[in-house]
Motif scaffolding. Sequence first.
Motif, mmCIF file in Angstrom:
data_model
loop_
_atom_site.group_PDB
_atom_site.id
_atom_site.type_symbol
_atom_site.label_atom_id
_atom_site.label_comp_id
_atom_site.label_asym_id
_atom_site.label_seq_id
_atom_site.Cartn_x
_atom_site.Cartn_y
_atom_site.Cartn_z
ATOM 1 N N VAL A 178 38.193 42.452 103.347
ATOM 2 C CA VAL A 178 39.639 42.656 103.396
ATOM 3 C C VAL A 178 40.144 42.150 104.740
ATOM 4 O O VAL A 178 39.363 41.854 105.642
ATOM 5 C CB VAL A 178 40.007 44.149 103.205
ATOM 6 N N VAL A 179 41.448 42.082 104.885
ATOM 7 C CA VAL A 179 42.042 41.517 106.103
ATOM 8 C C VAL A 179 41.760 42.397 107.319
ATOM 9 O O VAL A 179 41.468 41.900 108.407
ATOM 10 C CB VAL A 179 43.566 41.335 105.916
ATOM 11 N N GLU A 180 41.833 43.724 107.158
ATOM 12 C CA GLU A 180 41.634 44.646 108.275
ATOM 13 C C GLU A 180 40.545 45.661 107.925
ATOM 14 O O GLU A 180 40.833 46.806 107.538
ATOM 15 C CB GLU A 180 42.938 45.368 108.610
ATOM 16 N N PRO A 181 39.274 45.279 108.047
ATOM 17 C CA PRO A 181 38.173 46.164 107.637
ATOM 18 C C PRO A 181 38.186 47.525 108.318
ATOM 19 O O PRO A 181 37.810 48.527 107.706
ATOM 20 C CB PRO A 181 36.927 45.358 108.028
ATOM 21 N N ARG A 182 38.616 47.583 109.577
ATOM 22 C CA ARG A 182 38.569 48.836 110.320
ATOM 23 C C ARG A 182 39.558 49.877 109.802
ATOM 24 O O ARG A 182 39.452 51.064 110.144
ATOM 25 C CB ARG A 182 38.812 48.587 111.808
ATOM 26 N N THR A 183 40.516 49.461 109.001
ATOM 27 C CA THR A 183 41.512 50.411 108.500
ATOM 28 C C THR A 183 41.113 51.023 107.159
ATOM 29 O O THR A 183 41.823 51.891 106.650
ATOM 30 C CB THR A 183 42.877 49.726 108.341
ATOM 31 N N VAL A 184 40.000 50.591 106.593
ATOM 32 C CA VAL A 184 39.578 51.127 105.292
ATOM 33 C C VAL A 184 39.056 52.543 105.486
ATOM 34 O O VAL A 184 38.198 52.804 106.336
ATOM 35 C CB VAL A 184 38.487 50.246 104.658
ATOM 36 N N GLY A 185 39.561 53.491 104.702
ATOM 37 C CA GLY A 185 39.157 54.887 104.819
ATOM 38 C C GLY A 185 37.694 55.092 104.492
ATOM 39 O O GLY A 185 37.128 54.424 103.615
ATOM 40 N N ALA A 186 37.062 56.045 105.187
ATOM 41 C CA ALA A 186 35.641 56.327 104.984
ATOM 42 C C ALA A 186 35.341 56.701 103.536
ATOM 43 O O ALA A 186 34.327 56.277 102.969
ATOM 44 C CB ALA A 186 35.198 57.451 105.918
ATOM 45 N N ASP A 187 36.216 57.493 102.927
ATOM 46 C CA ASP A 187 35.977 57.912 101.545
ATOM 47 C C ASP A 187 35.919 56.720 100.597
ATOM 48 O O ASP A 187 35.112 56.695 99.655
ATOM 49 C CB ASP A 187 37.035 58.910 101.085
ATOM 50 N N ARG A 188 36.736 55.705 100.853
ATOM 51 C CA ARG A 188 36.787 54.542 99.971
ATOM 52 C C ARG A 188 35.502 53.713 100.082
ATOM 53 O O ARG A 188 34.989 53.212 99.083
ATOM 54 C CB ARG A 188 38.020 53.693 100.282
ATOM 55 N N VAL A 189 34.978 53.601 101.300
ATOM 56 C CA VAL A 189 33.718 52.863 101.464
ATOM 57 C C VAL A 189 32.563 53.656 100.862
ATOM 58 O O VAL A 189 31.687 53.089 100.194
ATOM 59 C CB VAL A 189 33.448 52.553 102.943
ATOM 60 N N LEU A 190 32.548 54.968 101.076
ATOM 61 C CA LEU A 190 31.483 55.807 100.521
ATOM 62 C C LEU A 190 31.495 55.754 98.993
ATOM 63 O O LEU A 190 30.440 55.679 98.353
ATOM 64 C CB LEU A 190 31.644 57.244 101.013
ATOM 65 N N ASN A 191 32.678 55.805 98.399
ATOM 66 C CA ASN A 191 32.780 55.660 96.945
ATOM 67 C C ASN A 191 32.217 54.318 96.487
ATOM 68 O O ASN A 191 31.523 54.231 95.463
ATOM 69 C CB ASN A 191 34.243 55.761 96.500
ATOM 70 N N SER A 192 32.510 53.280 97.254
ATOM 71 C CA SER A 192 32.036 51.943 96.897
ATOM 72 C C SER A 192 30.519 51.867 96.960
ATOM 73 O O SER A 192 29.875 51.270 96.083
ATOM 74 C CB SER A 192 32.661 50.899 97.839
ATOM 75 N N ILE A 193 29.924 52.457 97.991
ATOM 76 C CA ILE A 193 28.469 52.451 98.144
ATOM 77 C C ILE A 193 27.805 53.153 96.963
ATOM 78 O O ILE A 193 26.858 52.644 96.359
ATOM 79 C CB ILE A 193 28.072 53.127 99.470
ATOM 80 N N ALA A 194 28.306 54.341 96.633
ATOM 81 C CA ALA A 194 27.704 55.110 95.543
ATOM 82 C C ALA A 194 27.919 54.442 94.192
ATOM 83 O O ALA A 194 27.020 54.425 93.339
ATOM 84 C CB ALA A 194 28.277 56.523 95.533
ATOM 85 N N ALA A 195 29.099 53.880 93.974
ATOM 86 C CA ALA A 195 29.382 53.222 92.692
ATOM 87 C C ALA A 195 28.490 52.009 92.493
ATOM 88 O O ALA A 195 27.974 51.767 91.393
ATOM 89 C CB ALA A 195 30.855 52.817 92.631
ATOM 90 N N HIS A 196 28.300 51.240 93.559
ATOM 91 C CA HIS A 196 27.461 50.041 93.434
ATOM 92 C C HIS A 196 26.004 50.404 93.178
ATOM 93 O O HIS A 196 25.309 49.702 92.441
ATOM 94 C CB HIS A 196 27.564 49.190 94.696
ATOM 95 N N ALA A 197 25.545 51.507 93.754
ATOM 96 C CA ALA A 197 24.162 51.939 93.531
ATOM 97 C C ALA A 197 23.932 52.383 92.091
ATOM 98 O O ALA A 197 22.821 52.260 91.558
ATOM 99 C CB ALA A 197 23.807 53.068 94.492
#
Length: 258
Positions: A101-120
């Motif tokens: 994304v354009v501003e990676p540092r602004t992505v909320g922790a919950d959204r990244v954690l959801n992405s990690i678990a969903a991909h697994a």
Amino acid sequence: MLLAIDAGNTNVVFALIKDGDIRARWRIATDPRRTADEYAVWLRQLLDLEGYALADVTAVIIGTVVPRALHNLSVLSEKYFKVEPLIAGQGSAEWGVTLDVVEPRTVGADRVLNSIAAHAAHKGDKIVIDFGTATTFEVVDYTGAYKGGIIMPGINLSLDALVAAAAKLPRIAIEAPESRSVIGRTTEDQMHIGIYWGYVSMMEGLVARMKAEIGRPVTVIATGGLAALFEAHSDVFDSIEPDLTIRGLAMLYERATA
């Protein structure tokens, strides 16, 4: 055992994890002013009810979208569990996934954690819908990269705003209407229809647009406390996984300590 702490805008969820299984989970209203001592008194009692003690917690990982809550949660870990917590997205617990994304540092922790678990848990492209204070849509591609998404007011927030702005509208409970009719005969019925079926239509419409834009088969995963509310009246979800964020924390911990 691992204590995974997910500090959201509305609630803080504590989950006790052993061998990849969630053995217990508790939630408390988010209050950045709540001290480590207050958390400890509350947790000690809940652990005891489940047959555990503070000493059974040997590791802590914290994911938060409320920066002001982090200090007291970290003190809780250090003072009462005698361990330095891992902080999701920092140090050895860096995400380890591409935030495309354009501003990676602004992505909320919950959204990244959801992405990690969903991909697994799922192959191919995924859309994760998280029903929290905000309703968010995360797009995760077949490589596990977070590609962006949508943020909109959560269903409770939408209802609160409606009632606050309209003096004659009553406060109602959020629940599935008994009828599938979308023509309300009372004010309360009309509000239920607007909130519930409006949200269903919004989800179905946005998911359809996102799928068309992605252009490949997509698995749709729902998480968050209100996800199950919509399951019976829409086929938009392929899977409902209420512990997705917690599982993402557990996976991040395993990766960081491997």
